[in-house]
Scaffold this motif. Structure first.
Motif, mmCIF file in Angstrom:
data_model
loop_
_atom_site.group_PDB
_atom_site.id
_atom_site.type_symbol
_atom_site.label_atom_id
_atom_site.label_comp_id
_atom_site.label_asym_id
_atom_site.label_seq_id
_atom_site.Cartn_x
_atom_site.Cartn_y
_atom_site.Cartn_z
ATOM 1 N N ARG A 1 42.070 50.115 42.666
ATOM 2 C CA ARG A 1 43.221 50.219 41.743
ATOM 3 C C ARG A 1 42.870 49.609 40.393
ATOM 4 O O ARG A 1 43.166 50.182 39.333
ATOM 5 N N MET A 2 42.239 48.445 40.396
ATOM 6 C CA MET A 2 41.897 47.784 39.132
ATOM 7 C C MET A 2 40.868 48.597 38.354
ATOM 8 O O MET A 2 40.941 48.698 37.118
ATOM 9 N N ALA A 3 39.913 49.178 39.067
ATOM 10 C CA ALA A 3 38.924 50.028 38.393
ATOM 11 C C ALA A 3 39.607 51.244 37.780
ATOM 12 O O ALA A 3 39.267 51.675 36.663
ATOM 13 N N GLY A 4 40.582 51.793 38.501
ATOM 14 C CA GLY A 4 41.333 52.932 37.984
ATOM 15 C C GLY A 4 42.151 52.568 36.756
ATOM 16 O O GLY A 4 42.225 53.335 35.791
ATOM 17 N N ILE A 5 42.766 51.400 36.781
ATOM 18 C CA ILE A 5 43.557 50.937 35.630
ATOM 19 C C ILE A 5 42.674 50.830 34.394
ATOM 20 O O ILE A 5 43.030 51.290 33.299
ATOM 21 N N ARG A 6 41.498 50.224 34.568
ATOM 22 C CA ARG A 6 40.596 50.052 33.413
ATOM 23 C C ARG A 6 40.065 51.386 32.908
ATOM 24 O O ARG A 6 40.023 51.637 31.696
ATOM 25 N N ASP B 1 37.865 56.651 45.650
ATOM 26 C CA ASP B 1 39.048 55.897 46.072
ATOM 27 C C ASP B 1 40.163 55.970 45.031
ATOM 28 O O ASP B 1 41.358 56.011 45.383
ATOM 29 N N ILE B 2 39.797 55.985 43.751
ATOM 30 C CA ILE B 2 40.795 56.144 42.685
ATOM 31 C C ILE B 2 41.521 57.470 42.858
ATOM 32 O O ILE B 2 42.744 57.556 42.719
ATOM 33 N N ALA C 1 46.389 44.405 32.514
ATOM 34 C CA ALA C 1 45.411 44.607 33.587
ATOM 35 C C ALA C 1 44.195 45.391 33.127
ATOM 36 O O ALA C 1 43.106 45.246 33.681
ATOM 37 N N HIS C 2 44.337 46.234 32.096
ATOM 38 C CA HIS C 2 43.213 47.052 31.650
ATOM 39 C C HIS C 2 42.308 46.315 30.683
ATOM 40 O O HIS C 2 41.286 46.850 30.263
ATOM 41 N N ALA C 3 42.655 45.086 30.294
ATOM 42 C CA ALA C 3 41.974 44.417 29.196
ATOM 43 C C ALA C 3 40.756 43.616 29.640
ATOM 44 O O ALA C 3 40.495 42.542 29.137
ATOM 45 N N ALA C 4 39.995 44.147 30.571
ATOM 46 C CA ALA C 4 38.810 43.434 31.037
ATOM 47 C C ALA C 4 37.687 43.473 30.010
ATOM 48 O O ALA C 4 36.825 42.613 29.975
ATOM 49 N N SER C 5 37.663 44.498 29.181
ATOM 50 C CA SER C 5 36.636 44.580 28.136
ATOM 51 C C SER C 5 37.270 45.089 26.862
ATOM 52 O O SER C 5 38.220 45.868 26.887
ATOM 53 N N ASP C 6 36.735 44.648 25.728
ATOM 54 C CA ASP C 6 37.341 44.970 24.444
ATOM 55 C C ASP C 6 37.321 46.459 24.131
ATOM 56 O O ASP C 6 38.114 46.939 23.336
ATOM 57 N N GLU C 7 36.396 47.209 24.747
ATOM 58 C CA GLU C 7 36.339 48.644 24.466
ATOM 59 C C GLU C 7 37.595 49.362 24.942
ATOM 60 O O GLU C 7 37.933 50.446 24.485
ATOM 61 N N LEU D 1 31.571 58.257 35.601
ATOM 62 C CA LEU D 1 32.807 57.803 36.233
ATOM 63 C C LEU D 1 32.577 56.457 36.919
ATOM 64 O O LEU D 1 31.446 56.116 37.274
ATOM 65 N N PRO D 2 33.641 55.682 37.148
ATOM 66 C CA PRO D 2 33.485 54.439 37.903
ATOM 67 C C PRO D 2 32.972 54.742 39.317
ATOM 68 O O PRO D 2 33.269 55.805 39.878
ATOM 69 N N ARG D 3 32.234 53.833 39.905
ATOM 70 C CA ARG D 3 31.707 54.068 41.256
ATOM 71 C C ARG D 3 32.845 54.144 42.272
ATOM 72 O O ARG D 3 32.682 54.699 43.354
#
Length: 777
Positions: free
Chosen positions: A303-308, A486-487, A564-570, A480-482
Motif C-alpha cells: 500500500r505504501m509503495a502504491g501511495i508513493r 500486489d498494488i 504518506a507519499h512524501a518519502a522522497s522530494d521527487e 514500476l515498483p517491485r
C-alpha cells in the motif's frame, strides 16, 4: 462616518419597504400575454431597484467598517520622500486610504498603493518607486513606524530597511487569537515581493515554518483586489487550504482589510464533489493515519509503495502513455438498451468509435458517437409509437400524470395553432407520444452524459494485468515498483468494492476527465495552494487542466512534507508543479527568517532537520523548550494537566496538546477532559477557537498556538521513531509561538532529540549543564 451611518440607515429602510411592498403594484394574469409582459417588466424593475439599494448599502457598510478601523488605528507608517528636483512629500500609510474632504488630498495612503513600496523595500537613502507614469527616483528622508491603539499613539520609532524589531516584538509577543491577523504593518521586503508580484504565472514560495508564507499570500490577494479593482473580484480567486479548520483560521484577514473573502476549499472537498456518490472516498487524514498506525498489516508495504508511486511524475507519464493508447484501442463501452431490448451493442459502439479519424481527440470522438446514438434512438422512438405496450401505458396513466400530459399537449397545440383535440384518436396519439418521450428521456440523457463509456473500466484496466502496465512503462523508459503485482490486487479489490483510496482519486478523475473532456473553470483568475509540498504531481497536473487560465501562487515548506507519499522530494508537488510552466513565467521566493516562534524554540527545531542551520530566528527571547519524563501513562496525564493549568494561569489563550495520531488524540482527550476545558479537534472540525485543544499532528499544520505540549516524544511505536517521521515531528514542534514542552514515557527518547538537539532543551529537575538523563535511539 456620520454621513455613512445615515446613508446605511436610509438605504436599509428603503430595502425593507421595497421587500414589504414588492407584490403590491404587480398583478399577474397568465391568460393575457400583454398583462404577462407588463407584470414581468414591473417585477424586473422592482428587482433592479432592490438590487441597486442592496449594493449601495453593502458598499457603504464596508466603507463605514473600514473608517471605524482607521479611527482606532489610522496609520502604522510614515515616509518622507523627496523626488529628484521636487520638494519633500510626507506620506502616511494605513490599511485604507483617507482623503481630506475639503481639498481631496490624501491624508493616509492605502498600504497597497505604489508609493507604499518605498516603506517596505528601502532604508533611508536613494530609492525609486514604480508608478503608472513610470519609475520615479529620489531619496527617502525618513522611515518611521507607529503603534496606535484605540486612537492613541503608544510608541513610535525610526527604522531602516527591515520593518523594525520593535513593532514585530509588539505584534509577535502577543498571545494568539482564534484567527490569523493582518500583517500589513510588519511586511518584510521578501514578503512584499510576494505580495506585489504581477508578472509571474507561477509564484513558488518556499519558506521555513513561521516565515509568514500564508500571511503574505493573503495580503497578496488583498493587493490584487486593490490593484485590479473593477476587473478582478474575490469570487475569481480560490484558496486551497490544508483542512476546513484552517479556512476558519484565515477567514478574517481579508475582511479586516476591507475586502471580501475569496472562495476557500480543500482539495479533498473538491474531490468529493466531483466523485459524487459513485465511491466511498478515503480522505488524506485516513490515509496518513493508516501510514502511521498500520505498519504490521500484511499489505502495508505494498500500500505504501502504491501511495508513493501514484503520487509520482512516473505515474503521470504512464497514464499519459495509456491515454494515448486508448485513442487507438482498448476503450470499453456499454450496451444501449430499451425495455430489455438491445438497441446498440458495446461492440458496435466500439467499432463506430475506432472507425472515426484517430486524429480527433477522444472527447470529440465520443460526442460524435453520442450524436450517432441519439439519431438511432430517434428512429427507434418513432417505431415505438406503433407498439402495443404504448396503449397499455396510456391506459395506466394516473390522474395527475394524465392531466399533466393533457395540459402539456394543449400548450403544444396552441404553439402549433391547432384546434383543441376532442377527437379520441388524436388524443390517444398525442398521449402515446408523451408516454414514448418519457420512456426515452432517461436513455437520451445517459447518452448525452456519455454513459455508454465504461469509465471505471478504463482506469481498472491498468491494474487488471500487471504485465500490461509493465509494457507501457517500459515503452517510455520508466520502471514500476517491485510491489506492482500486489498494488494491482489491492487497487482492483478496492474499486470492485466501490471504495476509492485517496491515492487513486485524482488519477481516476484525471483519466475519466481526459476521456470525456475536462469541465474546465475559465472564470477563476488566481488560485493559491497552501501546504503545496503535500500535493502530488497528479494533483497539480489536474489543477492546471481544471483552471487553465489561472495564475498560481503555491506556498510550502519541504521540511513539513508529512503526507504518506512524501518519502522522497521527487514526489512532492514543487518540482512537478514547476515543470508545468515555462521557466520565464515562474518566480521563486525563499523565506528563511522565522517569526512565529521565540529564538530558543527556533534554535531547537532547526536541529531537527537537515539544513536547519539556514533558518534565521527572529530575535525574540523566550523560555527554552522543556522535556518532561513520566514513569507511566497515568503520570504523563497528571504532568500534562499540571502544565496546562500553569500555562493557562500565565495568560496563554491557545494551548495545544499535539498527538501523533487521531487514536492517540482520543486517549489524551479522555484523560484530560475531566479536569480541563479541553476540546478535541477531529478531521471534521470546521472552526478554530481559542482555548485548550487536543489535536492530531497532521491537523495542526498551518496553525499556531501560544503553547504546544508534545504528547509523546518517546521511542515507543506511538512516538516519532522512523526517519520518515522526522518532518512530522519538526512540524509539530514548530506550531509553538511562545512555549514548547515535550513529554515522554520511559527512559528512551525518539532519535531526533539526541545529538546537537539535546543542547537546546531543558529537562526539569536537572541543571542545564547536566547531561540529559535519558537515552535516544
Amino acid at each position: 462616518m456620520e454621513t455613512l451611518e445615515q446613508q446605511t440607515a436610509d438605504t436599509r429602510e428603503e430595502m425593507v419597504d421595497i421587500r414589504k411592498n414588492f407584490w403590491d403594484e404587480v398583478t399577474v394574469n397568465f391568460e393575457d400575454s400583454v398583462e404577462m409582459a407588463e407584470s414581468y417588466a414591473s417585477l424586473k424593475q422592482q428587482a433592479e431597484v432592490l438590487s441597486e439599494r442592496e449594493r449601495t448599502h453593502r458598499q457603504a457598510a464596508m466603507q463605514l467598517k473600514t473608517l471605524r478601523k482607521l479611527k482606532s488605528s489610522p496609520y502604522f507608517g510614515r515616509i518622507d520622500f523627496q523626488e529628484d528636483g521636487e520638494g519633500v512629500d510626507r506620506v502616511y500609510l494605513g490599511i485604507a486610504s483617507l482623503r481630506d474632504a475639503a481639498d481631496e488630498d490624501y491624508l493616509i495612503y492605502d498600504w497597497r498603493a505604489p508609493i507604499a513600496s518605498l516603506y517596505y523595500d528601502y532604508p533611508p537613502g536613494p530609492a525609486q518607486v514604480e508608478t503608472p507614469m513610470g519609475t520615479v527616483h529620489g531619496e527617502l528622508k525618513l522611515k518611521r513606524q507607529f503603534v496606535i491603539r484605540d486612537g492613541e499613539i503608544r510608541s513610535l520609532f525610526d527604522t531602516g530597511v527591515t520593518i523594525g524589531d520593535e513593532l514585530l516584538q509588539e505584534v509577535l509577543g502577543k498571545q494568539s487569537d482564534a484567527a490569523m491577523k493582518s500583517i500589513v504593518g510588519t511586511i518584510q521586503r521578501e514578503q512584499n515581493r510576494i505580495i506585489r508580484d504581477e508578472r509571474s504565472r507561477l509564484l513558488l514560495v518556499q519558506g521555513a515554518a513561521g516565515s509568514g508564507k500564508t500571511s503574505a499570500a493573503l495580503q497578496r490577494v488583498a493587493y490584487l483586489l486593490y490593484r485590479f479593482r473593477g476587473t478582478l473580484s474575490a469570487d475569481q480567486i480560490v484558496l486551497f487550504s490544508p483542512n476546513p479548520m484552517f479556512n476558519s483560521y484565515v477567514s478574517t484577514v481579508l475582511p479586516e482589510l476591507g475586502e471580501e473573502n475569496m472562495q476557500q476549499t480543500t482539495f479533498q472537498e473538491y474531490l468529493a464533489i466531483r466523485m459524487g456518490k459513485s465511491f466511498k472516498l478515503e480522505n488524506p487524514y485516513a490515509q496518513l493515519e493508516y501510514a502511521l498506525t498500520s505498519e504490521l498489516d500484511s499489505g502495508y508495504q505494498a500500500r505504501m509503495a502504491g501511495i508513493r508511486y501514484k503520487a509520482s511524475t512516473d505515474f503521470v507519464a504512464l497514464i499519459e502513455r495509456y491515454l494515448g493508447l486508448l485513442g487507438q484501442e482498448g476503450l470499453k463501452f456499454r450496451d444501449v438498451t430499451f425495455r430489455d431490448e438491445l438497441l446498440v451493442s458495446a461492440d458496435q459502439i466500439g467499432e463506430y468509435f475506432y472507425a472515426l479519424d484517430s486524429a480527433i481527440a477522444i472527447p470529440n470522438r465520443l460526442r460524435l458517437v453520442a450524436e450517432w446514438l441519439l439519431g438511432l434512438l430517434k428512429e427507434r422512438q418513432k417505431a415505438a409509437l406503433e407498439e402495443a405496450w404504448v396503449d397499455e401505458a396510456v391506459e395506466l396513466l394516473d390522474k395527475d400524470t394524465y392531466l399533466k400530459a393533457h395540459q402539456s399537449l394543449k400548450r403544444q397545440n396552441r404553439r402549433n395553432r391547432e384546434d383543441t383535440f376532442d377527437d379520441f384518436d388524436r388524443e390517444r396519439e398525442l398521449l402515446g407520444q408523451y408516454v414514448v418521450q418519457e420512456q426515452f428521456k432517461p436513455i437520451r440523457a445517459r447518452v448525452r452524459k456519455l454513459a455508454f463509456v465504461d469509465l471505471k473500466a478504463a482506469y481498472v484496466k491498468l491494474f487488471n494485468d500487471p504485465a500490461f502496465a509493465a509494457s507501457l512503462s517500459g515503452s517510455i523508459g520508466k520502471s514500476l515498483p517491485r510491489e506492482w503485482p500486489d498494488i494491482c490486487k489491492q487497487t482492483t479489490s478496492r474499486l470492485q468494492n466501490r471504495t476509492m483510496a485517496y491515492e487513486d482519486a485524482t488519477p481516476f478523475l484525471y483519466v475519466i476527465e481526459r476521456i470525456r473532456g475536462f469541465q474546465t473553470n475559465t472564470s477563476v483568475r488566481h488560485i493559491l495552494v497552501d501546504e503545496a509540498q503535500d500535493y502530488t504531481a497528479f494533483q497539480f497536473a489536474y489543477l492546471k487542466r481544471l483552471f487553465p487560465f489561472s495564475r498560481v501562487t503555491a506556498l510550502g515548506d519541504l521540511n513539513q512534507s508529512i503526507n504518506a507519499h512524501a518519502a522522497s522530494d521527487e514526489n512532492t508537488g514543487f518540482a512537478a508543479l514547476a515543470a508545468l510552466y515555462p521557466q520565464e513565467e515562474t518566480e521563486t521566493v525563499v523565506l528563511k527568517q522565522s517569526y512565529r516562534s521565540t529564538r530558543p524554540i527556533v534554535e531547537f527545531t532547526s536541529q531537527l532537520i537537515p539544513g536547519g542551520n539556514e533558518i534565521q530566528p527572529f530575535n525574540r527571547d523566550g523560555k527554552r523548550p522543556t522535556l518532561t519524563i513520566a514513569a507511566n501513562e497515568e503520570e504523563l496525564h497528571r504532568l500534562l494537566q499540571a502544565r496546562i493549568e500553569e500555562l493557562a494561569a500565565e495568560g496563554n489563550r491557545t494551548i495545544a496538546v499535539i498527538c501523533k495520531t487521531a487514536v492517540q488524540s482520543a486517549i489524551a482527550y479522555e484523560a484530560l477532559r475531566n479536569d480541563s476545558k479541553v476540546r478535541l479537534i477531529e478531521k471534521e472540525t470546521a472552526t478554530f477557537e481559542p482555548g485548550i485543544v487536543v489535536i492530531p499532528s497532521y491537523l495542526a499544520k498551518g496553525v499556531e498556538f501560544d503553547a504546544v505540549l508534545v504528547y509523546d516524544a518517546s521511542a515507543a511505536c506511538s512516538g516519532y521513531v522512523k526517519e520518515s517521521e522526522r518532518r512530522l515531528f519538526y512540524t509539530v514542534c514548530t506550531r509553538a509561538m511562545h512555549e514548547l514542552h515535550l513529554f515522554a514515557v520511559g527512559n528512551t527518547l525518539n532519535p531526533f532529540l539526541g545529538g546537537e538537539a539535546a543542547n537546546y532543551y531543558d529537562v526539569p529537575g536537572t541543571r542545564s549543564s547536566d547531561t540529559t538523563p535519558v537515552h535516544t535511539l
